[in-house]
Design an enzyme around this catalytic site. Sequence first.
Site, PDB file in Angstrom:
ATOM      1  N   CYS A 259      59.991   5.251  38.727  1.00 22.10           N
ATOM      2  CA  CYS A 259      60.060   5.420  40.067  1.00 22.10           C
ATOM      3  C   CYS A 259      61.599   5.854  40.385  1.00 22.10           C
ATOM      4  O   CYS A 259      62.424   5.145  40.552  1.00 22.10           O
ATOM      5  CB  CYS A 259      59.893   4.080  40.891  1.00 22.10           C
ATOM      6  SG  CYS A 259      58.261   3.533  40.549  1.00 22.10           S
ATOM      7  N   SER A 264      69.569   7.885  40.969  1.00 24.78           N
ATOM      8  CA  SER A 264      71.135   7.494  40.347  1.00 24.78           C
ATOM      9  C   SER A 264      70.882   6.982  39.230  1.00 24.78           C
ATOM     10  O   SER A 264      71.726   7.234  38.086  1.00 24.78           O
ATOM     11  CB  SER A 264      71.709   6.527  41.435  1.00 24.78           C
ATOM     12  OG  SER A 264      72.029   7.262  42.695  1.00 24.78           O
ATOM     13  N   ASP A 348      62.046   0.668  38.052  1.00 23.16           N
ATOM     14  CA  ASP A 348      62.842   0.150  39.415  1.00 23.16           C
ATOM     15  C   ASP A 348      61.848   0.259  40.583  1.00 23.16           C
ATOM     16  O   ASP A 348      61.831   1.536  41.113  1.00 23.16           O
ATOM     17  CB  ASP A 348      64.177   0.943  39.569  1.00 23.16           C
ATOM     18  CG  ASP A 348      64.842   0.505  40.646  1.00 23.16           C
ATOM     19  OD1 ASP A 348      65.205  -0.603  40.563  1.00 23.16           O
ATOM     20  OD2 ASP A 348      65.255   1.340  41.672  1.00 23.16           O
ATOM     21  N   CYS A 401      65.520  -4.402  44.041  1.00 28.45           N
ATOM     22  CA  CYS A 401      66.593  -4.771  45.307  1.00 28.45           C
ATOM     23  C   CYS A 401      65.977  -5.614  46.198  1.00 28.45           C
ATOM     24  O   CYS A 401      66.463  -5.845  47.378  1.00 28.45           O
ATOM     25  CB  CYS A 401      67.339  -3.455  45.894  1.00 28.45           C
ATOM     26  SG  CYS A 401      66.025  -2.469  46.830  1.00 28.45           S
TER      27      CYS A 401
END
Length: 753
Positions: A259, A264, A348, A401
């Site tokens: 993903c 980044s 992620d 996150c």
Amino acid sequence: MPGRKRKREDAGPRGDELKKNLEGIRAAVDVEEFIAGLTKKAGHTMQIGGEGFWEVLQSMRKESGESITKEDVDRILWQAKRAKKGKPTETAPLSELIWLVKHHGVEKTAESRLAARSGLTKQSAGSEAFEKFYKDQKIVPEGEWDQFMDALKTPLPMALRLTTCRPYSYVIQSELKKLLADDTTGLTAMPWAGIDSESQDVSAVSCSHETFHNKDNQTMPSWCKEQNALGTASFQEAASLLPPLLLDVDHDHTILDMCSAPGSKLLQCVDIMYQKAEKAGVTVTGGILSNEIDKKKASQVIPARLKRTHTKNVVVLSSDARLFPKLYDRPSAEAPAKRLYFDRILADVPCSGDGTGRKDQSIWETWSTHYCLSLHVKQLQILLKGLDSLKEGGRLVYSTCSLNPLEDEAVVMAALRDMKDQVKLLPARIAGFKVQEGVRSWGVPDTEGKLHEKMNVEDKEMRDRGWTETMFPIEDEMASEAEKCARVLPHHNDTSGFFLAVFERTFVPEEVIPEPPRRTRTKTAEGEKKKDEKTVKSNTGLGGMRNAKMWYNLRSELDLAWQQVTNWFKLGETPTEKLNGQSLLIQMSEHDKSCKRHFFLTTPVAEQLLHALIPVTQCNNVKVEAVGTRLFTLVKGSYLKNRCPCSYRPAFEGASYLSTMASDKKVTFPPETFMKLLLDKQLVDSEVKPFLPPASETPEGHWVGPCIVGLASPANPAWSKVWLSCILLGTKLELQVEDHEREGLLALMKRVF
């Protein structure tokens, strides 16, 4: 002529009427309770689009007596930040759209908008439901709750990761060390992110939000923004640096980023590969498959970021990670296939993002336990797909996150239980960075906020809520494995909230490999004549991809387009003579298959990944968007026609690679002439002629056509890797570099030369 001011979507009588109707609905119906009732049958993963959302509102209208039209629903979805602009019927989890009705048309003061954007004032972080939920889950150590909540109310510090694979990175490091030595900048290094033991080069730095946005001292912030635009650095939140560090990437690895957006962590993995290759004195041979479900991000955002760093070893794929296909390495159509596994995988996954509240205060307004529940199954599907694609001894890092155990430990432990004989957990720890170990127990919230720690499969109400056994903690000897996970709490390292788990594949069971696709015979409409229809193209090309760019491998020196380039730049007698183990690809025109638009340079592993994708790209939902770095591109227009035998010019991102391959059409200037070219974007004939070999057979006295321009005898060898793409015409030399690259490089050179 000044442009017209854009009209707001909700302005005018219809917008006012819609706002009034929604206020009536909100007053008459408990939105969350109403939608919770709808999800009893379909579960929390129920999907909804424009039509479905309209039906929900119509059902609510019957109870409230208000009138809502289909156009009203489209208007809401259009404005919603979680629905894609221009696609109002895009489907999404129902629970994710609860807030649309709750918040559409609610007035916000100018002060609250300004505060939310600037983040310079402390705002109330977390709703009552948020605080109650996380207190009950006990993810914060005893006695630290106040520090935890205070950290959530504080704006997130700025963090900048340095890119080391650009040729002038040594200049950036030199300037950075001066900024770090200046106490007035407030800039500090992050040692845990990596510091080179020999050169003392720093990998990442940070400073407080207030310092970075201080209008009275913008020297350091301006420098950071300049490096971000130039591609020598990128803004990246400190906690998000952890997954690539835990992956332990090497220069020859085959890597999957499931993903990728916004890219980044992908760029960080690329940078680590180049660092490892440079230290080993070799070139990068590995490759990364960057996967992203959002087509716009996969086709535009990620390729644009890769282009700035001149990266050649990435293949960008647009597909759903939950349905990620098995890939097979098949050298030819008739050769036996073998399963292609990955050395490293980064998962992620999409999450509720409640750990990012320090940079997006709207999280607290829309936070809901229902949304978190709706993500659990999706996250588990992605993780299991990743683990199945991991090679024996390979490593996968799962990250979110989010602070929620339902998205974190519950997903990890469910995957570990499902594949307990094939994988194991490793401690997710980084030296010098404080983390909180994972929790063994947690609760699943019902609609009233009450937590349940056990699943009763015979309880119809639990099943109707969409709950699954995987959401609940396990109570056997495996429970202690959860402590190997890592939760990043905001007050421990002054970061956002984050979660990490590291898997290692210990065993890969034997798999029955499917037979290679064979040719099928079909009848034509006329005369029922038989013809061969190849279901898969041969290994000389990748043109079998449906709805994809036409990627072909360059295998023959007889290719006419490549002959133009080879003869003009004197690249050698065969396509691979000066590639130094790299691979060359051709991208065909999607409209004219005889027209070759671009030549791309990539690595052998990236080329292998591209070949393995041939069969799976027959599906409409899987598409290769980008491969490697562009080396040559077809010149548009006819101003070179009949004047130059080569119709292709070098691409700026591939110019440094071309400099090591080409023996001709390389021009070098002293720094002052080089900088004048960057400033004016062109040089007149009289400024260029002194640096060109004479050619009396041409009217201009020199050759005309594409070339690359570099620095003559630079003091530092690193500058010898900086080359520009240009076209030399009869009266001038034109620069073929985008403005943001040109301006950034010029500003850098002004400080050095």
